[in-house]
Design an enzyme around this catalytic site. Sequence first.
Site, PDB file in Angstrom:
ATOM      1  N   LYS A  86       0.827  -1.203   0.000  1.00 17.07           N
ATOM      2  CA  LYS A  86       0.000   0.000   0.000  1.00 17.07           C
ATOM      3  C   LYS A  86       0.866   1.259   0.000  1.00 17.07           C
ATOM      4  CE  LYS A  86      -3.809   2.136   2.608  1.00 17.07           C
ATOM      5  NZ  LYS A  86      -4.737   1.971   3.746  1.00 17.07           N
ATOM      6  N   SER A 161      -9.426   2.008   3.120  1.00 15.95           N
ATOM      7  CA  SER A 161      -8.575   2.780   2.234  1.00 15.95           C
ATOM      8  C   SER A 161      -7.542   1.949   1.479  1.00 15.95           C
ATOM      9  CB  SER A 161      -7.828   3.850   3.061  1.00 15.95           C
ATOM     10  OG  SER A 161      -6.999   3.238   4.034  1.00 15.95           O
ATOM     11  N   SER A 185      -9.859  -0.441   7.147  1.00 16.24           N
ATOM     12  CA  SER A 185      -9.285  -0.215   5.820  1.00 16.24           C
ATOM     13  C   SER A 185      -8.626  -1.417   5.182  1.00 16.24           C
ATOM     14  CB  SER A 185      -8.283   0.945   5.873  1.00 16.24           C
ATOM     15  OG  SER A 185      -8.949   2.161   6.068  1.00 16.24           O
TER      16      SER A 185
END
Length: 443
Positions: A86, A161, A185
């Site tokens: 990420k 996210s 997330s």
Amino acid sequence: MTSLAGAGPFAGMSITELAGRLRTGQTTARTLAESALASADELNPSLNCFVTIDHEGALRAADQADRELATGMDRGPLHGVPVGVKDMIDTAGLRTTRGSRHFEQHVPTADAAVVVSLRQAGAVIVGKTHTHEFAYGPTGDVAHTGPARNPHDPSRMTGGSSAGSGAAVAAGIVPAALGTDTGGSVRIPAALCGIVGLRPTQGALDGTGVFPLSSTLDTVGPMAASVADTALLWAALTGHPVSIPPLAGLRVGVLRPEQVVNTQEAALDQAVTALTDAGFALGDVAVPELIEFALAYPRVQSPEVYAVHADRVAHAPELFQPELLDRMSRSAEVRGWEYVAALDFRARQRAGFPERLGVDLLMLPTVPIQAPPVGARDTELGAGWTNPIAALLSLTSPWSMLGVPAISVPVGADPLPASVQLVGRPGGEDQLLAAAAVLSARV
């Protein structure tokens, strides 16, 4: 729209299978990296799941993995396996934008601690995956590079996210990826994309080199297509293999939250049947504090978020996406006494959970709705929900507040993925993964 779920080369292929093929000479780490990179190049225009694809670095790491394996150095199951990371997590020499124009050209000089662990395990990082701007959103459709898109239906949200990690794994571009989880997330994109995502116990992993969202809630979590692969990634992050504990008679409290209307009852019922048939002891439980959690969560998160970004809001507001700037500005409105009271509520609720419910694990839907359309705001989303941010966080954020581990497990896809969430005791990741494996094998 046409589904791209499983369109990549790693769909249906486990890390264990890849490891076996590497060690018997049926493939090489370079071949795997080239396949992942080619797939990322092909599918990223449709899914927007990668911010940066690292062709040179991935091939260099793959060649090193091949040399090491050829000389008998075996770093474990991830050695030579492609993964995504990420874009909130620092990677030395590789652009890390945090989903924002504020860091559009930022290149860290050191790896985050979790990336060090991945490299020590021999994993090959093929690129940085899309994040909602500064990880501040569960929808995954607001970032300086635009929205990430769900492989099952690219017109729909991935969830956020950790949007790109969920999409890249679901598409089969990589077999596993790292996300971060503050209020859900990792679990939310796992649920909407139909993969597995684990939020570990708060503080279980070293967060050095991970850009903060909310300092007392953030954690890194592994994401993969299966529970077994998630466990292998978890073992690489911790440096310890997963130990399967006894599961006979495991007590699972089924949470059917009356306060939260959801469209996922069929998936929950299927999971209840599966675990009952496996010999677990199931029974309904109530957590009446869910409404209080919904009020307390933003009162903890919001001021912690604003503390990170106050200078940017004051001096370069134009670099934020408009929705993020609005959320940042509203974060400053939480009063000090509200923050203190929310922290006190959290401390009281953490005491003795989940033992005080008389269970070992909780089971409930991960999210109360299916993946909404990209960009949906203030519109009918199912079961009376109109706010996607509130809906997607409603069943994940309480366990973030408690700091306990939780895992999202897919339970069917008709036509969009459904899932359930298992919630465990602090430090109980091995038990959680073992129970999730039983569930996954029976649904």
